[in-house]
Structure formats: C-alpha cells, structure tokens
Motif scaffolding. Structure first.
Motif, PDB file in Angstrom:
ATOM      1  N   PHE A 218       0.798  -1.219   0.000  1.00  9.32           N
ATOM      2  CA  PHE A 218       0.000   0.000   0.000  1.00  9.32           C
ATOM      3  C   PHE A 218       0.833   1.273   0.000  1.00  9.32           C
ATOM      4  O   PHE A 218       0.370   2.319  -0.456  1.00  9.32           O
ATOM      5  N   GLU A 219       2.035   1.218   0.559  1.00  8.73           N
ATOM      6  CA  GLU A 219       2.823   2.422   0.811  1.00  8.73           C
ATOM      7  C   GLU A 219       3.739   2.733  -0.383  1.00  8.73           C
ATOM      8  O   GLU A 219       3.511   2.242  -1.485  1.00  8.73           O
ATOM      9  N   CYS A 220       4.784   3.544  -0.159  1.00 12.21           N
ATOM     10  CA  CYS A 220       5.725   3.856  -1.245  1.00 12.21           C
ATOM     11  C   CYS A 220       6.589   2.648  -1.585  1.00 12.21           C
ATOM     12  O   CYS A 220       6.717   2.264  -2.747  1.00 12.21           O
ATOM     13  N   PHE A 221       7.205   2.069  -0.563  1.00  8.98           N
ATOM     14  CA  PHE A 221       8.020   0.874  -0.785  1.00  8.98           C
ATOM     15  C   PHE A 221       8.116   0.092   0.514  1.00  8.98           C
ATOM     16  O   PHE A 221       7.840   0.613   1.604  1.00  8.98           O
ATOM     17  N   THR A 222       8.497  -1.160   0.379  1.00  5.48           N
ATOM     18  CA  THR A 222       8.630  -2.074   1.513  1.00  5.48           C
ATOM     19  C   THR A 222      10.091  -2.476   1.652  1.00  5.48           C
ATOM     20  O   THR A 222      10.773  -2.735   0.661  1.00  5.48           O
ATOM     21  N   ILE A 223      10.552  -2.521   2.900  1.00  5.56           N
ATOM     22  CA  ILE A 223      11.888  -3.004   3.237  1.00  5.56           C
ATOM     23  C   ILE A 223      11.694  -4.320   3.960  1.00  5.56           C
ATOM     24  O   ILE A 223      11.177  -4.357   5.078  1.00  5.56           O
ATOM     25  N   LEU A 224      12.071  -5.420   3.329  1.00  2.00           N
ATOM     26  CA  LEU A 224      11.739  -6.757   3.835  1.00  2.00           C
ATOM     27  C   LEU A 224      12.983  -7.528   4.247  1.00  2.00           C
ATOM     28  O   LEU A 224      13.894  -7.732   3.427  1.00  2.00           O
ATOM     29  N   TRP A 225      13.001  -7.966   5.502  1.00  2.00           N
ATOM     30  CA  TRP A 225      13.946  -9.002   5.919  1.00  2.00           C
ATOM     31  C   TRP A 225      13.208 -10.330   5.842  1.00  2.00           C
ATOM     32  O   TRP A 225      12.085 -10.453   6.339  1.00  2.00           O
ATOM     33  N   GLN A 226      13.825 -11.313   5.193  1.00  2.00           N
ATOM     34  CA  GLN A 226      13.229 -12.647   5.157  1.00  2.00           C
ATOM     35  C   GLN A 226      14.237 -13.670   5.670  1.00  2.00           C
ATOM     36  O   GLN A 226      15.447 -13.546   5.460  1.00  2.00           O
TER      37      GLN A 226
END
Length: 331
Positions: A218-226
């Motif tokens: 939904f937002e501008c971008f996602t920062i994902l740790w997996q």
C-alpha cells in the motif's frame, strides 16, 4: 527519451530480481549517487523489486528482533489475543492466523503478525511526528512478554527507517527530480512494520489458503527481511509467471508499493507478490512499509505524465488510502 517514453517499451517479463549495492548511497560524489539511482530506476521500471546489500543494519540488530519474535509467537494464543488488532486503534497489535485475507476469493492468510508504527525508543508523552496522522492515528501497544520485545522491535524499526531515508533521495534522482524532492513529504516517518510468523503449510495443496495471498503493497516501498534458507516469496511477472525471490544472505528485499505507482503514473511498478511456506518449518519475516507522511496528497508527478501517458490517478490523501486498504484486508 523521457521517463514516460521509456516506460512504454518495458515488457515486465523478468525472470530474476536484481541485487543492488548501496555502498555509494551517501557518497560525496554526485556521479556515483546518480549511477546507483539509475540502477534503481531500471529495477523499478522493469521489476518493481530489488535486493539491497550493504544496507547498514547491523546483524546483531536483526538477530535480536528475530529472537524476541520467536519467543513472542510461541506464547499461548489467548495471551496474544489480549492485544488483538481489532480492539486497538488502526490495526496495531496482534493478528491471529487466517484473520487477514488480502486476496479476494481466498479463505485467509496463513500467518500471524504483530504490527507497530512510529515510536521513539525513549518514550515521549506527545510525539510531534504523530500529530498529523489523521486516519492512521493510534499508539502502539506492547505485550508483557518477552520483556525485551519493545526494545528489540523498535531498534530494528528505526534501523530500517534509516534505510528508507537513504533510499528516498535515490528514488528522486532516478525520477530525474531534485535529490531532496521527497524530504518535505517524508518528515514524519509514516512507516508501519509487521513481524510475521508463517507456520508450515502441510496437507493437500490449496491455493486458496497460502501464507499471504497475491497482492500489492500500500505504501511507497517495503523493506523486507526474510529468514535465510527458506524460500516463500514469489513475484508475478507480466507473463503471469511466479518468479521466486529466495533469501540472499546479507540482503534486504525492496519492493515498490501503490503510493509510488500512483506518484509515478505506473512508470514504477507496484508488483503483485505472495508468500507460500511449504517448507515443513516455521518461517519468519519482517516487512517495514515506508510511505509518505499521512497528510500528503499523492498524485502523479508532472515528469511522469505526457500526452501519450495521461494521468491515471487523481489525488488521494496518503493516510486515507492506507487506512482503506487495511480495512479491505481485515474486514
């Protein structure tokens, strides 16, 4: 060739996801920063996803937040449900298994979560950064156990927000805008973070129940740790093929969301993705959804609009948009 013209020749049939090194992100050499921004632009226009290495989050910060979440999600369900997000303002707190259903037609998302927003590590009675949250106003809530939960979550949250602050000037350069273009639109760190636990999915394959169904963020971008060593994230290309995005040691995944797609008139891609955990083990991931301040109007940037590519979106208040999308996911 203008951005709009360049976008017209992109086919989106990617087969892998690029890895970008952020070592030069704050270089004093403008040419190095611009070269990095052009790599990011290519990834944003062709894929909507990229990995980043040398992102600056210390390994021990990641280890700590993962450990406190493993402890938290092992607690009895009735204890976790004391902070059920449906009894707390604006989706903060605990989400039980199958409570969310992000893909219409599915029967629920097979994960549990704990969600937080901005909060200083040192508690403030009145945090000026939250004064204009509007539709997304609401304080964090915290479990009693484990004792280190708040500290572990907030230290990682602020480290991930710092990565987002590094990325915004690079996104501006990639769009041929002034480097500080987004500064006045991102003063108050409108970032939501989820700690996610995906139990192993066993039994007959049923695509109507997966870890999290097909969706855009939904937002501008996602920062994902997996979590290393466990494949679950899949990204949909223009040929309707699911491309795997496996964990790569030392990296984070960055994917664009709807706010950037709206801002760039779909020149930057908000790409459909999902998570399917059929590995026979528990999986953990931590996405931080970084957006513009909630009181900012999001509408197509002039350089992303042309006679051949008219504006696809009208203005929308960022907080109203996020709030509505979350309601669609949970209710």
């Amino acid at each position: 060739m203008s951005l709009a013209e360049s976008a017209s020749v992109i086919d989106g049939a990617f087969q892998d996801i690029p890895v970008i090194d952020l070592s030069c992100a704050t270089s004093p050499d403008e040419n190095e920063r611009k070269a990095l921004a052009y790599q990011i632009r290519d990834a944003c226009m062709n894929v909507g996803f990229f990995y980043v290495k040398n992102h600056g989050i210390p390994p021990e910060c990641i280890d700590n937040v993962v450990e406190v979440n493993k402890e938290y999600f092992k607690l009895p369900t009735e204890e976790k449900l004391k902070l059920n997000h449906k009894t707390v303002a604006n989706f903060k707190g605990y989400t039980p298994l199958l409570d969310a259903n992000i893909e219409p037609g599915n029967r629920g998302d097979l994960h549990e979560a704990f969600q937080i927003g901005w909060e200083e590590l040192e508690v403030k009675a009145h945090d000026e950064k939250r004064a204009n949250d509007g539709a997304m106003a609401g304080a964090n809530v915290w479990p009693e156990r484990p004792e280190e939960y708040r500290e572990g979550m907030l230290k990682y949250y602020h480290a991930a927000v710092a990565v987002g602050k590094i990325l915004f000037p690079l996104f501006a350069l990639s769009l041929e805008l002034p480097e500080r273009y987004f500064d006045d639109k991102t003063k108050n760190s409108a970032a939501i973070m989820n700690a996610l636990h995906y139990p192993p999915q066993i039994g007959p394959a049923d695509d109507r129940i997966v870890g999290i169904g097909a969706h855009t963020d939904f937002e501008c971008f996602t920062i994902l740790w997996q979590q290393p060593g466990i494949q679950a994230l899949q990204v949909l290309n223009s040929q309707k093929q699911w491309i795997e995005a496996p964990p790569i040691d030392g990296t984070l995944v960055i994917n664009l969301g709807d706010q950037f797609a709206r801002w760039t008139n779909d020149i930057f891609k908000s790409t459909v993705h999902r998570a399917v955990n059929r590995n026979g083990v528990d999986r953990y991931s931590i996405p931080l959804f970084f957006g513009t301040d909630y009181d900012v109007n999001v509408e197509p940037i002039a350089s992303c609009v042309s006679a051949e590519r008219p504006a696809k979106y009208g203005p929308v208040l960022a907080g109203d948009y996020v709030n509505q999308r979350l309601k669609e996911m949970y209710y």
